[in-house]
Design a protein around this motif. Sequence first.
Motif, PDB file in Angstrom:
ATOM      1  N   GLU A   1      15.083  57.201  -1.670  1.00  0.00           N
ATOM      2  CA  GLU A   1      14.973  55.761  -1.418  1.00  0.00           C
ATOM      3  C   GLU A   1      14.530  55.560   0.030  1.00  0.00           C
ATOM      4  N   VAL A   2      13.448  54.825   0.228  1.00  0.00           N
ATOM      5  CA  VAL A   2      12.932  54.526   1.561  1.00  0.00           C
ATOM      6  C   VAL A   2      12.905  53.015   1.727  1.00  0.00           C
ATOM      7  N   THR A   3      13.540  52.519   2.796  1.00  0.00           N
ATOM      8  CA  THR A   3      13.560  51.094   3.077  1.00  0.00           C
ATOM      9  C   THR A   3      12.935  50.848   4.444  1.00  0.00           C
ATOM     10  N   VAL A   4      11.923  50.000   4.487  1.00  0.00           N
ATOM     11  CA  VAL A   4      11.220  49.692   5.733  1.00  0.00           C
ATOM     12  C   VAL A   4      11.309  48.197   5.998  1.00  0.00           C
ATOM     13  N   ASP A   5      11.016  47.811   7.228  1.00  0.00           N
ATOM     14  CA  ASP A   5      11.034  46.401   7.583  1.00  0.00           C
ATOM     15  C   ASP A   5       9.681  45.771   7.303  1.00  0.00           C
ATOM     16  N   GLY A   6       9.709  44.543   6.788  1.00  0.00           N
ATOM     17  CA  GLY A   6       8.471  43.861   6.444  1.00  0.00           C
ATOM     18  C   GLY A   6       7.636  43.457   7.629  1.00  0.00           C
ATOM     19  N   TYR A   7       8.242  43.366   8.800  1.00  0.00           N
ATOM     20  CA  TYR A   7       7.497  43.054  10.019  1.00  0.00           C
ATOM     21  C   TYR A   7       7.003  44.332  10.685  1.00  0.00           C
ATOM     22  N   GLY A   8       7.893  45.282  10.900  1.00  0.00           N
ATOM     23  CA  GLY A   8       7.537  46.496  11.616  1.00  0.00           C
ATOM     24  C   GLY A   8       6.564  47.386  10.876  1.00  0.00           C
ATOM     25  N   THR A   9       6.620  47.363   9.549  1.00  0.00           N
ATOM     26  CA  THR A   9       5.764  48.238   8.744  1.00  0.00           C
ATOM     27  C   THR A   9       4.770  47.415   7.937  1.00  0.00           C
ATOM     28  N   ALA A  10       4.300  46.328   8.516  1.00  0.00           N
ATOM     29  CA  ALA A  10       3.389  45.424   7.804  1.00  0.00           C
ATOM     30  C   ALA A  10       2.017  46.034   7.553  1.00  0.00           C
ATOM     31  N   GLY A  11       1.633  47.058   8.313  1.00  0.00           N
ATOM     32  CA  GLY A  11       0.286  47.598   8.186  1.00  0.00           C
ATOM     33  C   GLY A  11       0.150  48.780   7.252  1.00  0.00           C
ATOM     34  N   ILE A  12       1.207  49.182   6.582  1.00  0.00           N
ATOM     35  CA  ILE A  12       1.140  50.321   5.672  1.00  0.00           C
ATOM     36  C   ILE A  12       0.218  49.984   4.496  1.00  0.00           C
ATOM     37  N   THR A  13      -0.594  50.951   4.039  1.00  0.00           N
ATOM     38  CA  THR A  13      -1.637  50.646   3.063  1.00  0.00           C
ATOM     39  C   THR A  13      -1.229  50.960   1.624  1.00  0.00           C
ATOM     40  N   ALA A  14      -1.951  50.359   0.699  1.00  0.00           N
ATOM     41  CA  ALA A  14      -1.678  50.546  -0.720  1.00  0.00           C
ATOM     42  C   ALA A  14      -1.816  52.004  -1.164  1.00  0.00           C
ATOM     43  N   PRO A  15      -2.841  52.754  -0.738  1.00  0.00           N
ATOM     44  CA  PRO A  15      -2.910  54.164  -1.138  1.00  0.00           C
ATOM     45  C   PRO A  15      -1.696  54.969  -0.679  1.00  0.00           C
ATOM     46  N   TYR A  16      -1.204  54.681   0.495  1.00  0.00           N
ATOM     47  CA  TYR A  16      -0.015  55.375   1.005  1.00  0.00           C
ATOM     48  C   TYR A  16       1.185  55.074   0.109  1.00  0.00           C
ATOM     49  N   VAL A  17       1.350  53.804  -0.251  1.00  0.00           N
ATOM     50  CA  VAL A  17       2.444  53.396  -1.129  1.00  0.00           C
ATOM     51  C   VAL A  17       2.296  54.032  -2.503  1.00  0.00           C
ATOM     52  N   ALA A  18       1.075  54.010  -3.027  1.00  0.00           N
ATOM     53  CA  ALA A  18       0.842  54.551  -4.370  1.00  0.00           C
ATOM     54  C   ALA A  18       1.214  56.022  -4.448  1.00  0.00           C
ATOM     55  N   ALA A  19       0.853  56.793  -3.431  1.00  0.00           N
ATOM     56  CA  ALA A  19       1.174  58.220  -3.448  1.00  0.00           C
ATOM     57  C   ALA A  19       2.682  58.441  -3.502  1.00  0.00           C
ATOM     58  N   LEU A  20       3.426  57.615  -2.784  1.00  0.00           N
ATOM     59  CA  LEU A  20       4.883  57.754  -2.781  1.00  0.00           C
ATOM     60  C   LEU A  20       5.489  57.326  -4.112  1.00  0.00           C
ATOM     61  N   THR A  21       5.130  56.150  -4.585  1.00  0.00           N
ATOM     62  CA  THR A  21       5.755  55.630  -5.800  1.00  0.00           C
ATOM     63  C   THR A  21       5.369  56.426  -7.038  1.00  0.00           C
ATOM     64  N   GLU A  22       4.137  56.921  -7.084  1.00  0.00           N
ATOM     65  CA  GLU A  22       3.725  57.732  -8.240  1.00  0.00           C
ATOM     66  C   GLU A  22       4.484  59.055  -8.309  1.00  0.00           C
ATOM     67  N   ALA A  23       4.946  59.534  -7.165  1.00  0.00           N
ATOM     68  CA  ALA A  23       5.734  60.764  -7.137  1.00  0.00           C
ATOM     69  C   ALA A  23       7.198  60.506  -7.472  1.00  0.00           C
ATOM     70  N   GLY A  24       7.593  59.237  -7.515  1.00  0.00           N
ATOM     71  CA  GLY A  24       8.971  58.902  -7.848  1.00  0.00           C
ATOM     72  C   GLY A  24       9.802  58.393  -6.695  1.00  0.00           C
ATOM     73  N   VAL A  25       9.204  58.249  -5.517  1.00  0.00           N
ATOM     74  CA  VAL A  25       9.928  57.686  -4.378  1.00  0.00           C
ATOM     75  C   VAL A  25      10.128  56.189  -4.608  1.00  0.00           C
ATOM     76  N   LYS A  26      11.341  55.721  -4.398  1.00  0.00           N
ATOM     77  CA  LYS A  26      11.630  54.289  -4.509  1.00  0.00           C
ATOM     78  C   LYS A  26      11.447  53.677  -3.126  1.00  0.00           C
ATOM     79  N   LEU A  27      10.482  52.790  -3.004  1.00  0.00           N
ATOM     80  CA  LEU A  27      10.146  52.183  -1.717  1.00  0.00           C
ATOM     81  C   LEU A  27      10.566  50.721  -1.721  1.00  0.00           C
TER      82      LEU A  27
END
Length: 412
Positions: free
Chosen positions: A66-92
């Motif tokens: 489980e990874v929890t980030v702040d919506g302000y501090g991590t506002a620039g994270i990209t969709a491909p980065y998220v997709a790689a994590l969630t497709e592997a089973g990481v809960k973001l």
Amino acid sequence: MKYEWREGNDVQLLINGEEFYPRVFASIRAARKEVLLETFIIYEDKVGQQLQEVLIEAARRGVHVEVTVDGYGTAGITAPYVAALTEAGVKLNVFDPRPRVLGYRTNLFRRLHRKIVVVDAELAFVGGINFSADHLGDFGPMAKQDYAVEVRGPIVTDVHRAALELLAIRRGEKPNSQPASPANHFRGNVRMQVCLRDNDEYPTTIEAAYMAAIRSANYRLIIANAYFFPGYRLLRELRNAARRGVKVTLIMQGMPDMPVVRLCTRLLYNYLLRDGVVIHEYCQRPLHGKVALVDHEWATVGSSNLDPLSLSLNLEANLMIRDHRFNQQLYEHLSTLAKDKCKTITLERVMRGYWWRAPIIFLTFHFLRYFPAIAGWFPAHSPRLKPLTADDAVVPKDEPEVELHCKIEESR
């Protein structure tokens, strides 16, 4: 306080990303059951890529991540980065994400500023270091100076509980108010306590812990803090400590990543210097640390700055530590920092141009005196975390930087 002092712990000081990241990444690689991670910032640089790799590896071998980030501090994270994590089973999860208005981030207040990693409920990391390459020396002159600790023992049960309490918000559940019985065996001789700050159950816990430690000081007190603009009561306690003979030393930013912060901090110098407080400005690189020590035993390491955001608005996490060995290690490090890499601020220097700063200083102290009440004017929402998937991320065409846009439920 609902988090008690715990006996029988082991603690290791980690200085900067060079010591922090290898230990965190190795621990995640060795995880068997669970990884809980909270951070203010993840950047998609070499550190963010390494983090992504070890989290994906852990999730693919069946570890609950489980990874929890702040919506302000991590506002620039990209969709491909998220997709790689969630497709592997990481809960973001994202804390209080909001879309920009006219290109500006709007979730300015009440941020998730904690930095916590818990592995298998047996090992934890707490501090002020984000997952970004600017915490490494090879980043260049603007590389940050920062600190974290690695802990084992009964205290990990409480750090784990704090992480689970935040995740309970996602499900709309009320966090468990009953103290947990430590499930971890003794690993050392260190007494420790988890100190949280939030906008519900723990609004003043960290500030109160600082003030109690300052009042207890007999002969030495060192605070190294990146954003130093505390409330009037804490300033008064520092001055009182110096008046009764305690050697009070402050290490502030001399090469700030945010120049306005140094401007605000310097408005307080005259008040502190005239009663004997020693002030150093660290000039080798931006100071991002949030550490302090008192006498030969008490110390703290964590995410909380001593400014209005951290003390009155953000979600923060510090560890209070009672151990002579750790205190001495931190003392020797900070003393070397002050001696070799800082400039000392004198009262004579501060008094130059005092006549035109006096009205600003007067207003500053009144602002600090009443800020806790002023903080109540800011939006006091209770955000609920929502798991983020690649479908929640919008990828605008022809834009080099992509932001996450996800839904969030709020109660006002």
